[in-house]
Structures are given as structure tokens and as C-alpha cells.
Design a protein around this motif. Sequence first.
Motif, PDB file in Angstrom:
ATOM      1  N   ALA A  97       6.328  -8.289  10.234  1.00 22.19           N
ATOM      2  CA  ALA A  97       5.655  -8.008   8.968  1.00 22.19           C
ATOM      3  C   ALA A  97       6.688  -7.727   7.885  1.00 22.19           C
ATOM      4  O   ALA A  97       7.316  -6.657   7.895  1.00 22.19           O
ATOM      5  CB  ALA A  97       4.707  -6.826   9.120  1.00 22.19           C
ATOM      6  N   THR A  98       6.874  -8.672   6.998  1.00 26.97           N
ATOM      7  CA  THR A  98       7.802  -8.430   5.889  1.00 26.97           C
ATOM      8  C   THR A  98       7.184  -7.504   4.855  1.00 26.97           C
ATOM      9  O   THR A  98       7.884  -6.929   4.038  1.00 26.97           O
ATOM     10  CB  THR A  98       8.183  -9.755   5.215  1.00 26.97           C
ATOM     11  N   THR A  99       5.878  -7.384   4.921  1.00 29.42           N
ATOM     12  CA  THR A  99       5.159  -6.525   3.987  1.00 29.42           C
ATOM     13  C   THR A  99       4.183  -5.644   4.758  1.00 29.42           C
ATOM     14  O   THR A  99       3.523  -6.123   5.684  1.00 29.42           O
ATOM     15  CB  THR A  99       4.377  -7.359   2.962  1.00 29.42           C
ATOM     16  N   MET A 100       4.128  -4.412   4.377  1.00 32.40           N
ATOM     17  CA  MET A 100       3.114  -3.506   4.915  1.00 32.40           C
ATOM     18  C   MET A 100       2.534  -2.705   3.762  1.00 32.40           C
ATOM     19  O   MET A 100       3.189  -2.532   2.735  1.00 32.40           O
ATOM     20  CB  MET A 100       3.705  -2.566   5.972  1.00 32.40           C
ATOM     21  N   PHE A 101       1.351  -2.239   3.945  1.00 31.53           N
ATOM     22  CA  PHE A 101       0.671  -1.486   2.894  1.00 31.53           C
ATOM     23  C   PHE A 101       0.355  -0.083   3.393  1.00 31.53           C
ATOM     24  O   PHE A 101      -0.018   0.115   4.547  1.00 31.53           O
ATOM     25  CB  PHE A 101      -0.631  -2.185   2.487  1.00 31.53           C
ATOM     26  N   TRP A 102       0.444   0.865   2.501  1.00 33.90           N
ATOM     27  CA  TRP A 102       0.086   2.247   2.816  1.00 33.90           C
ATOM     28  C   TRP A 102      -1.094   2.668   1.953  1.00 33.90           C
ATOM     29  O   TRP A 102      -1.071   2.512   0.725  1.00 33.90           O
ATOM     30  CB  TRP A 102       1.274   3.177   2.583  1.00 33.90           C
ATOM     31  N   TYR A 103      -2.118   3.196   2.632  1.00 36.09           N
ATOM     32  CA  TYR A 103      -3.312   3.653   1.953  1.00 36.09           C
ATOM     33  C   TYR A 103      -3.519   5.137   2.203  1.00 36.09           C
ATOM     34  O   TYR A 103      -3.108   5.692   3.208  1.00 36.09           O
ATOM     35  CB  TYR A 103      -4.555   2.922   2.491  1.00 36.09           C
ATOM     36  N   ARG A 104      -4.251   5.741   1.274  1.00 30.60           N
ATOM     37  CA  ARG A 104      -4.676   7.115   1.451  1.00 30.60           C
ATOM     38  C   ARG A 104      -6.193   7.116   1.333  1.00 30.60           C
ATOM     39  O   ARG A 104      -6.763   6.458   0.456  1.00 30.60           O
ATOM     40  CB  ARG A 104      -4.053   8.011   0.377  1.00 30.60           C
ATOM     41  N   GLN A 105      -6.816   7.843   2.220  1.00 31.25           N
ATOM     42  CA  GLN A 105      -8.267   7.901   2.215  1.00 31.25           C
ATOM     43  C   GLN A 105      -8.719   9.345   2.123  1.00 31.25           C
ATOM     44  O   GLN A 105      -8.430  10.146   2.993  1.00 31.25           O
ATOM     45  CB  GLN A 105      -8.840   7.253   3.476  1.00 31.25           C
ATOM     46  N   PHE A 106      -9.444   9.650   1.061  1.00 28.63           N
ATOM     47  CA  PHE A 106     -10.013  10.970   0.890  1.00 28.63           C
ATOM     48  C   PHE A 106     -11.363  11.017   1.597  1.00 28.63           C
ATOM     49  O   PHE A 106     -11.982   9.983   1.821  1.00 28.63           O
ATOM     50  CB  PHE A 106     -10.165  11.287  -0.599  1.00 28.63           C
ATOM     51  N   PRO A 107     -11.855  12.216   1.915  1.00 28.17           N
ATOM     52  CA  PRO A 107     -13.143  12.324   2.616  1.00 28.17           C
ATOM     53  C   PRO A 107     -14.255  11.597   1.871  1.00 28.17           C
ATOM     54  O   PRO A 107     -14.404  11.755   0.657  1.00 28.17           O
ATOM     55  CB  PRO A 107     -13.377  13.836   2.654  1.00 28.17           C
ATOM     56  N   LYS A 108     -14.982  10.773   2.591  1.00 27.57           N
ATOM     57  CA  LYS A 108     -16.135  10.051   2.049  1.00 27.57           C
ATOM     58  C   LYS A 108     -15.741   9.119   0.903  1.00 27.57           C
ATOM     59  O   LYS A 108     -16.555   8.799   0.052  1.00 27.57           O
ATOM     60  CB  LYS A 108     -17.209  11.032   1.570  1.00 27.57           C
ATOM     61  N   LYS A 109     -14.492   8.730   0.876  1.00 29.95           N
ATOM     62  CA  LYS A 109     -14.049   7.848  -0.193  1.00 29.95           C
ATOM     63  C   LYS A 109     -13.453   6.586   0.385  1.00 29.95           C
ATOM     64  O   LYS A 109     -13.127   6.506   1.560  1.00 29.95           O
ATOM     65  CB  LYS A 109     -12.991   8.549  -1.062  1.00 29.95           C
ATOM     66  N   SER A 110     -13.303   5.608  -0.466  1.00 31.53           N
ATOM     67  CA  SER A 110     -12.693   4.358  -0.026  1.00 31.53           C
ATOM     68  C   SER A 110     -11.190   4.528   0.117  1.00 31.53           C
ATOM     69  O   SER A 110     -10.640   5.598  -0.110  1.00 31.53           O
ATOM     70  CB  SER A 110     -13.030   3.258  -1.012  1.00 31.53           C
ATOM     71  N   LEU A 111     -10.561   3.458   0.490  1.00 34.95           N
ATOM     72  CA  LEU A 111      -9.115   3.495   0.662  1.00 34.95           C
ATOM     73  C   LEU A 111      -8.417   3.262  -0.665  1.00 34.95           C
ATOM     74  O   LEU A 111      -8.746   2.336  -1.396  1.00 34.95           O
ATOM     75  CB  LEU A 111      -8.673   2.423   1.653  1.00 34.95           C
ATOM     76  N   MET A 112      -7.431   4.078  -0.933  1.00 35.96           N
ATOM     77  CA  MET A 112      -6.648   3.925  -2.143  1.00 35.96           C
ATOM     78  C   MET A 112      -5.275   3.386  -1.772  1.00 35.96           C
ATOM     79  O   MET A 112      -4.545   4.012  -1.003  1.00 35.96           O
ATOM     80  CB  MET A 112      -6.493   5.269  -2.853  1.00 35.96           C
ATOM     81  N   LEU A 113      -4.950   2.227  -2.297  1.00 35.46           N
ATOM     82  CA  LEU A 113      -3.636   1.660  -2.021  1.00 35.46           C
ATOM     83  C   LEU A 113      -2.576   2.507  -2.708  1.00 35.46           C
ATOM     84  O   LEU A 113      -2.628   2.707  -3.917  1.00 35.46           O
ATOM     85  CB  LEU A 113      -3.566   0.206  -2.515  1.00 35.46           C
ATOM     86  N   MET A 114      -1.620   2.992  -1.911  1.00 34.89           N
ATOM     87  CA  MET A 114      -0.559   3.816  -2.466  1.00 34.89           C
ATOM     88  C   MET A 114       0.655   2.972  -2.830  1.00 34.89           C
ATOM     89  O   MET A 114       1.224   3.125  -3.913  1.00 34.89           O
ATOM     90  CB  MET A 114      -0.125   4.869  -1.452  1.00 34.89           C
ATOM     91  N   ALA A 115       1.045   2.118  -1.906  1.00 32.66           N
ATOM     92  CA  ALA A 115       2.277   1.365  -2.121  1.00 32.66           C
ATOM     93  C   ALA A 115       2.344   0.180  -1.185  1.00 32.66           C
ATOM     94  O   ALA A 115       1.688   0.135  -0.150  1.00 32.66           O
ATOM     95  CB  ALA A 115       3.485   2.276  -1.894  1.00 32.66           C
ATOM     96  N   THR A 116       3.163  -0.768  -1.580  1.00 29.86           N
ATOM     97  CA  THR A 116       3.468  -1.934  -0.758  1.00 29.86           C
ATOM     98  C   THR A 116       4.898  -1.808  -0.288  1.00 29.86           C
ATOM     99  O   THR A 116       5.823  -1.663  -1.106  1.00 29.86           O
ATOM    100  CB  THR A 116       3.289  -3.226  -1.559  1.00 29.86           C
ATOM    101  N   SER A 117       5.076  -1.836   1.016  1.00 26.22           N
ATOM    102  CA  SER A 117       6.383  -1.692   1.630  1.00 26.22           C
ATOM    103  C   SER A 117       6.973  -3.069   1.885  1.00 26.22           C
ATOM    104  O   SER A 117       6.320  -3.917   2.492  1.00 26.22           O
ATOM    105  CB  SER A 117       6.206  -0.929   2.951  1.00 26.22           C
ATOM    106  N   ASN A 118       8.186  -3.297   1.416  1.00 25.13           N
ATOM    107  CA  ASN A 118       8.828  -4.595   1.546  1.00 25.13           C
ATOM    108  C   ASN A 118      10.096  -4.478   2.392  1.00 25.13           C
ATOM    109  O   ASN A 118      10.976  -3.675   2.071  1.00 25.13           O
ATOM    110  CB  ASN A 118       9.200  -5.136   0.163  1.00 25.13           C
ATOM    111  N   GLU A 119      10.160  -5.254   3.446  1.00 27.10           N
ATOM    112  CA  GLU A 119      11.319  -5.200   4.332  1.00 27.10           C
ATOM    113  C   GLU A 119      12.599  -5.546   3.586  1.00 27.10           C
ATOM    114  O   GLU A 119      12.673  -6.586   2.927  1.00 27.10           O
ATOM    115  CB  GLU A 119      11.112  -6.155   5.511  1.00 27.10           C
TER     116      GLU A 119
END
Lengths: 113, 114
Positions: free
Chosen positions: A30-52
Motif C-alpha cells: 500500500a503506497t497510500t493509507m488513510f487515517w480516519y477518526r470516528q466520533f460516537p454515533k458519527k461518520s468517519l472523518m478523514l484525518m490524513a492520507t499517508s504516503n509511503e
Amino acid sequence: GAVVSQHPSRVICKSGTSVKIECRSLDFQATTMFWYRQFPKKSLMLMATSNEGSKATYEQGVEKDKFLINHASLTLSTLTVTSAHPEDSSFYICSAPIDRLAFFGQGTRLTVV
Amino acid sequence: AQSVTQLGSHVSVSEGALVLLRCNYSSSVPPYLFWYVQYPNQGLQLLLKYTSAATLVKGINGFEAEFKKSETSFHLTKPSAHMSDAAEYFCAVSKSGGSYIPTFGRGTSLIVHP
């Protein structure tokens, strides 16, 4: 399907300490990975894109110095929550794409006390 | 820009009843559409995907969804609910010809009563 492994699944840390979360692609690169944060009862919030091999791309409003991302190899990305505070408590999920599909890790429940 | 709207934050059904979870999308280009399921304290698992092939898509666990361009919808259905289907369901959209980063809806919590 492809497997993405995230570790740890749960972590409790003291306020002011740092916590590292690992995300591994087990059977693909995976040259790219994504990090999300999820609050209670909420959708996923994209935090950042990780690049190798290069710097991560952060979404607007996400503190780069608070959430350090390292993507040192084609199968591993890490998210370090630095100087954690109770408001950082959340569910963090990583994702790696392959063939235009996003495969997700199991998530990490972070509790800062 | 692209987005999805999931109608209803909670859907409650009886075991054995039809499950219908609604999703409407907005996209300036032909979309790819997805449904994911999330069990408590776990990551997201892909249920099914639409990538411009057949409009009726069958997924895992007996779920299916139909892409209706005229209605900009991609509703998820299952003929007969099981207790084990209780979970959070997320609809997502991504661009067919660009970034594969999905944009998620707010999620619908499926509650199954015995």
C-alpha cells in the motif's frame, strides 16, 4: 479480500503521553493509507492520507504536530497521537486502497485519562 | 463534489422482516457506490459495491442494493433480517475516474427486535 491489520485494538493512556497506532497491509503493498477518526454515533472523518516515502497529507483542521504520521514501508503506516488529552479519545481507523476499494483495519479505541 | 445522504439515523425491524436502508448520492461524475457494515468497536467491512456494471448488486450476508440513476439512489435491502444484522451501516461514494477515497454518509444504525 485484502487484509489490513491495525494494532492495538484498545489503548488507555495518561494525559500528556503519546500513543502509537500501527496499520499494516498484510497481503498487499500500500503506497497510500488513510487515517480516519470516528466520533460516537458519527461518520468517519478523514484525518490524513499517508504516503509511503513522503510526507502525509492532512485534511483541513487536523493538527499535524498532534497527529504524526509515518509511512516508512509499503506495508506499514503509523499514527502517533502526541501529548494526548481526553478530547483525543476516539475510535481511529486506518484504510488501505487496492483496486479502487478501501479495506479497513479493525480500528483502535483510544481512551485518554 | 460528491456526497451521500443516509435517510434515518436509526432503522428498527423485527427479526424476519424486510430491511431497507436508504442512501441517496450526489456526484458530478459517474460514481462508484459502496455499503459498509460496522460492528461495535470494529472497523468497516465491505458489504457490496457498484462500479458501473450491473445495477443490481448482490453482497455478503444476503444483502443487495440497486443503483438507480434517475433517483440518485443506492438503497440497501435484505429480505429477512437476522439478529446478527444489528450493526451500523455506512453508504459511501467515490469518483469512478479519480480519487478512490470514499466519502461516507453519517451511518444508519440497524436495530433488530426478536
